[in-house]
Design a protein around this motif. Structure first.
Motif, PDB file in Angstrom:
ATOM      1  N   PHE A   1       0.809  -1.217   0.000  1.00  0.00           N
ATOM      2  CA  PHE A   1       0.000   0.000   0.000  1.00  0.00           C
ATOM      3  C   PHE A   1       0.845   1.271   0.000  1.00  0.00           C
ATOM      4  O   PHE A   1       0.661   2.165  -0.828  1.00  0.00           O
ATOM      5  N   PHE A   2       1.804   1.359   0.913  1.00  0.00           N
ATOM      6  CA  PHE A   2       2.577   2.591   1.033  1.00  0.00           C
ATOM      7  C   PHE A   2       3.463   2.841  -0.186  1.00  0.00           C
ATOM      8  O   PHE A   2       3.844   3.979  -0.450  1.00  0.00           O
ATOM      9  N   ASP A   3       3.791   1.796  -0.922  1.00  0.00           N
ATOM     10  CA  ASP A   3       4.651   1.946  -2.087  1.00  0.00           C
ATOM     11  C   ASP A   3       3.885   2.355  -3.338  1.00  0.00           C
ATOM     12  O   ASP A   3       4.507   2.777  -4.325  1.00  0.00           O
ATOM     13  N   SER A   4       2.567   2.220  -3.324  1.00  0.00           N
ATOM     14  CA  SER A   4       1.816   2.389  -4.570  1.00  0.00           C
ATOM     15  C   SER A   4       0.690   3.416  -4.504  1.00  0.00           C
ATOM     16  O   SER A   4      -0.127   3.494  -5.419  1.00  0.00           O
ATOM     17  N   VAL A   5       0.635   4.207  -3.438  1.00  0.00           N
ATOM     18  CA  VAL A   5      -0.405   5.232  -3.340  1.00  0.00           C
ATOM     19  C   VAL A   5      -0.265   6.239  -4.485  1.00  0.00           C
ATOM     20  O   VAL A   5       0.835   6.718  -4.783  1.00  0.00           O
ATOM     21  N   SER A   6      -1.360   6.562  -5.119  1.00  0.00           N
ATOM     22  CA  SER A   6      -1.365   7.538  -6.206  1.00  0.00           C
ATOM     23  C   SER A   6      -1.220   8.950  -5.643  1.00  0.00           C
ATOM     24  O   SER A   6      -2.039   9.394  -4.840  1.00  0.00           O
ATOM     25  N   HIS A   7      -0.185   9.666  -6.066  1.00  0.00           N
ATOM     26  CA  HIS A   7       0.006  11.048  -5.615  1.00  0.00           C
ATOM     27  C   HIS A   7      -1.161  11.934  -6.058  1.00  0.00           C
ATOM     28  O   HIS A   7      -1.631  12.787  -5.293  1.00  0.00           O
ATOM     29  N   GLU A   8      -1.601  11.730  -7.280  1.00  0.00           N
ATOM     30  CA  GLU A   8      -2.682  12.558  -7.818  1.00  0.00           C
ATOM     31  C   GLU A   8      -3.955  12.413  -6.987  1.00  0.00           C
ATOM     32  O   GLU A   8      -4.564  13.408  -6.577  1.00  0.00           O
ATOM     33  N   TRP A   9      -4.344  11.171  -6.714  1.00  0.00           N
ATOM     34  CA  TRP A   9      -5.567  10.957  -5.945  1.00  0.00           C
ATOM     35  C   TRP A   9      -5.401  11.391  -4.495  1.00  0.00           C
ATOM     36  O   TRP A   9      -6.336  11.939  -3.891  1.00  0.00           O
ATOM     37  N   LEU A  10      -4.235  11.170  -3.926  1.00  0.00           N
ATOM     38  CA  LEU A  10      -3.994  11.590  -2.552  1.00  0.00           C
ATOM     39  C   LEU A  10      -4.171  13.087  -2.397  1.00  0.00           C
ATOM     40  O   LEU A  10      -4.868  13.562  -1.471  1.00  0.00           O
ATOM     41  N   VAL A  11      -3.579  13.865  -3.296  1.00  0.00           N
ATOM     42  CA  VAL A  11      -3.708  15.326  -3.220  1.00  0.00           C
ATOM     43  C   VAL A  11      -5.158  15.744  -3.426  1.00  0.00           C
ATOM     44  O   VAL A  11      -5.661  16.652  -2.752  1.00  0.00           O
ATOM     45  N   ARG A  12      -5.857  15.077  -4.336  1.00  0.00           N
ATOM     46  CA  ARG A  12      -7.265  15.404  -4.561  1.00  0.00           C
ATOM     47  C   ARG A  12      -8.098  15.147  -3.313  1.00  0.00           C
ATOM     48  O   ARG A  12      -9.005  15.925  -2.984  1.00  0.00           O
ATOM     49  N   PHE A  13      -7.783  14.079  -2.594  1.00  0.00           N
ATOM     50  CA  PHE A  13      -8.498  13.788  -1.350  1.00  0.00           C
ATOM     51  C   PHE A  13      -8.196  14.854  -0.297  1.00  0.00           C
ATOM     52  O   PHE A  13      -9.107  15.312   0.407  1.00  0.00           O
ATOM     53  N   VAL A  14      -6.938  15.240  -0.159  1.00  0.00           N
ATOM     54  CA  VAL A  14      -6.572  16.273   0.815  1.00  0.00           C
ATOM     55  C   VAL A  14      -7.288  17.579   0.497  1.00  0.00           C
ATOM     56  O   VAL A  14      -7.746  18.291   1.398  1.00  0.00           O
ATOM     57  N   GLU A  15      -7.436  17.886  -0.774  1.00  0.00           N
ATOM     58  CA  GLU A  15      -8.051  19.148  -1.181  1.00  0.00           C
ATOM     59  C   GLU A  15      -9.545  19.202  -0.876  1.00  0.00           C
ATOM     60  O   GLU A  15     -10.152  20.271  -0.981  1.00  0.00           O
ATOM     61  N   HIS A  16     -10.157  18.081  -0.507  1.00  0.00           N
ATOM     62  CA  HIS A  16     -11.550  18.130  -0.065  1.00  0.00           C
ATOM     63  C   HIS A  16     -11.694  19.024   1.164  1.00  0.00           C
ATOM     64  O   HIS A  16     -12.733  19.669   1.354  1.00  0.00           O
ATOM     65  N   ARG A  17     -10.676  19.045   2.012  1.00  0.00           N
ATOM     66  CA  ARG A  17     -10.729  19.813   3.257  1.00  0.00           C
ATOM     67  C   ARG A  17      -9.700  20.933   3.327  1.00  0.00           C
ATOM     68  O   ARG A  17      -9.871  21.888   4.081  1.00  0.00           O
TER      69      ARG A  17
ATOM     70  N   LEU B   1      -6.984   6.271   2.810  1.00  0.00           N
ATOM     71  CA  LEU B   1      -7.848   5.130   3.146  1.00  0.00           C
ATOM     72  C   LEU B   1      -9.211   5.575   3.664  1.00  0.00           C
ATOM     73  O   LEU B   1     -10.191   4.844   3.533  1.00  0.00           O
ATOM     74  N   HIS B   2      -9.282   6.760   4.237  1.00  0.00           N
ATOM     75  CA  HIS B   2     -10.573   7.294   4.682  1.00  0.00           C
ATOM     76  C   HIS B   2     -11.531   7.419   3.494  1.00  0.00           C
ATOM     77  O   HIS B   2     -12.712   7.058   3.593  1.00  0.00           O
ATOM     78  N   TYR B   3     -10.997   7.916   2.377  1.00  0.00           N
ATOM     79  CA  TYR B   3     -11.857   8.145   1.218  1.00  0.00           C
ATOM     80  C   TYR B   3     -12.070   6.891   0.373  1.00  0.00           C
ATOM     81  O   TYR B   3     -13.159   6.699  -0.188  1.00  0.00           O
ATOM     82  N   VAL B   4     -11.063   6.025   0.256  1.00  0.00           N
ATOM     83  CA  VAL B   4     -11.222   4.876  -0.636  1.00  0.00           C
ATOM     84  C   VAL B   4     -11.747   3.640   0.082  1.00  0.00           C
ATOM     85  O   VAL B   4     -12.265   2.728  -0.570  1.00  0.00           O
ATOM     86  N   PHE B   5     -11.643   3.596   1.413  1.00  0.00           N
ATOM     87  CA  PHE B   5     -12.100   2.405   2.131  1.00  0.00           C
ATOM     88  C   PHE B   5     -13.145   2.721   3.194  1.00  0.00           C
ATOM     89  O   PHE B   5     -14.244   2.175   3.174  1.00  0.00           O
ATOM     90  N   ASP B   6     -12.818   3.607   4.131  1.00  0.00           N
ATOM     91  CA  ASP B   6     -13.679   3.803   5.293  1.00  0.00           C
ATOM     92  C   ASP B   6     -15.067   4.310   4.915  1.00  0.00           C
ATOM     93  O   ASP B   6     -16.080   3.792   5.396  1.00  0.00           O
ATOM     94  N   LEU B   7     -15.136   5.344   4.074  1.00  0.00           N
ATOM     95  CA  LEU B   7     -16.442   5.892   3.693  1.00  0.00           C
ATOM     96  C   LEU B   7     -17.251   4.878   2.900  1.00  0.00           C
ATOM     97  O   LEU B   7     -18.471   4.792   3.052  1.00  0.00           O
ATOM     98  N   TRP B   8     -16.561   4.122   2.044  1.00  0.00           N
ATOM     99  CA  TRP B   8     -17.257   3.067   1.298  1.00  0.00           C
ATOM    100  C   TRP B   8     -17.799   2.015   2.257  1.00  0.00           C
ATOM    101  O   TRP B   8     -18.950   1.578   2.128  1.00  0.00           O
TER     102      TRP B   8
END
Length: 315
Positions: free
Chosen positions: A213-229, A275-282
């Motif tokens: 998981f830690f080796d393959s997180v998408s930078h693009e999606w991670l930043v997009r998730f952070v930008e929600h808040r 993981l909050h956005y891709v797993f927990d909320l789902w």
């Protein structure tokens, strides 16, 4: 479908508490002792700094609670001398140096001047992230896990930014998320799991382990998730700098196009946001809309454990 116990059953109460955002079943963090030779005056000054930091971030936390969709456009001003000083005091004094070669004791010798200079670079955009020094530690299966040793100033700034962002995300994160969070530990996750297994009728258990998981997180999606808040572009730029800083191994620099820097201070929070956005909320939506009977979820993500158990469902 499993048999559902009566609502007054204390086992159900315990299970629900373990899955609520404001769970009371959390262990308090053990306080760190001061370094040898610290004077009472220094400890008093540090305490005053923490009180000032807590007051400012407390207001951020209250705003986050009142409006769960607010994007915070001004956050970097919370990173001040007091917060940097507090961040520095929490770092391990005997930690191995990063690529900069600077140790905790060396930096402390001229601490105030160093922090003033660091703060100025952060606020005017002149701060540059240093590549992590890569080392490998053995895993239980015989393979090697890569870890990045961050430079000292990167640790200080990352710790400060984590404190700021925690004021927001500790409001957002769900109750069944246990890893890398203040006043939560693997023991809390195990307690919640034990409640589900021993006090509830269980039909099946699903154990999920996200590979690399830690080796393959998408930078693009991670930043997009952070930008929600987070709407402060300066905070976003800092996060991008850390993600793109790369690693140094045997004197050679390698770019990092994906993944979060394992071993860094900021990585655990970023992994939880992802993981909050891709797993927990789902998972929460699925059990509310589609599940039959009682469903309990437990997630603990820990890059220091032999295995990362990203999710456990009990139905």
């Amino acid at each position: 479908m499993m048999h559902e116990p009566e609502k007054s059953d204390p086992s159900i109460v315990a299970a629900k508490l373990a899955n609520e955002p404001d769970s009371s079943g959390k262990e308090s963090m053990e306080r760190k002792g001061g370094a040898e030779g610290n004077t009472n005056e220094r400890r008093t000054y540090r305490t005053q700094s923490r009180m000032s930091v807590s007051s400012g971030l407390g207001r951020v936390r209250e705003r986050a609670k009142k409006n769960r969709k607010e994007r915070f456009a001004a956050l970097l001003h919370h990173v001040d001398i007091a917060l940097l000083r507090t961040s520095f005091s929490h770092l391990k004094r005997d930690a191995a140096p990063g690529a900069d070669g600077i140790r905790w004791g060396e930096y402390e010798q001229n601490l105030e001047a160093n922090l003033v200079d660091l703060l100025g670079r952060v606020h005017r955009g002149a701060y540059r992230a240093t590549p992590s020094r890569r080392k490998f530690i053995p895993k239980d299966d015989g393979r090697m896990r890569p870890l990045g040793v961050a430079a000292l100033e990167d640790k200080i700034v990352q710790r400060a930014v984590v404190d700021v962002l925690n004021a927001i995300y500790e409001v957002d994160f769900l109750g069944f998320s246990y890893g890398f969070r203040p006043k939560r530990s693997q023991h809390d996750a195990l307690d919640a799991l034990a409640v589900g297994i021993t006090r509830m009728k269980v039909n099946w258990i699903l154990d999920i382990d996200i590979r690399s998981f830690f080796d393959s997180v998408s930078h693009e999606w991670l930043v997009r998730f952070v930008e929600h808040r987070v709407g402060d572009p300066r905070i976003i730029r800092l996060i991008r700098k850390w993600l793109k800083a790369g690693v140094i191994e045997d004197g050679n620099w390698t770019a990092t196009d994906e993944g979060t820097p394992q071993g860094s201070v900021i990585s655990p929070l970023l992994s939880n946001v992802y993981l909050h956005y891709v797993f927990d909320l789902w998972a929460q939506q699925w059990r509310q809309r589609h599940a039959r009977g009682t469903v309990m979820a437990v997630r603990y993500a820990d890059d220091g454990a032999p295995r990362r158990r990203e999710g456990v469902f009990m139905h």
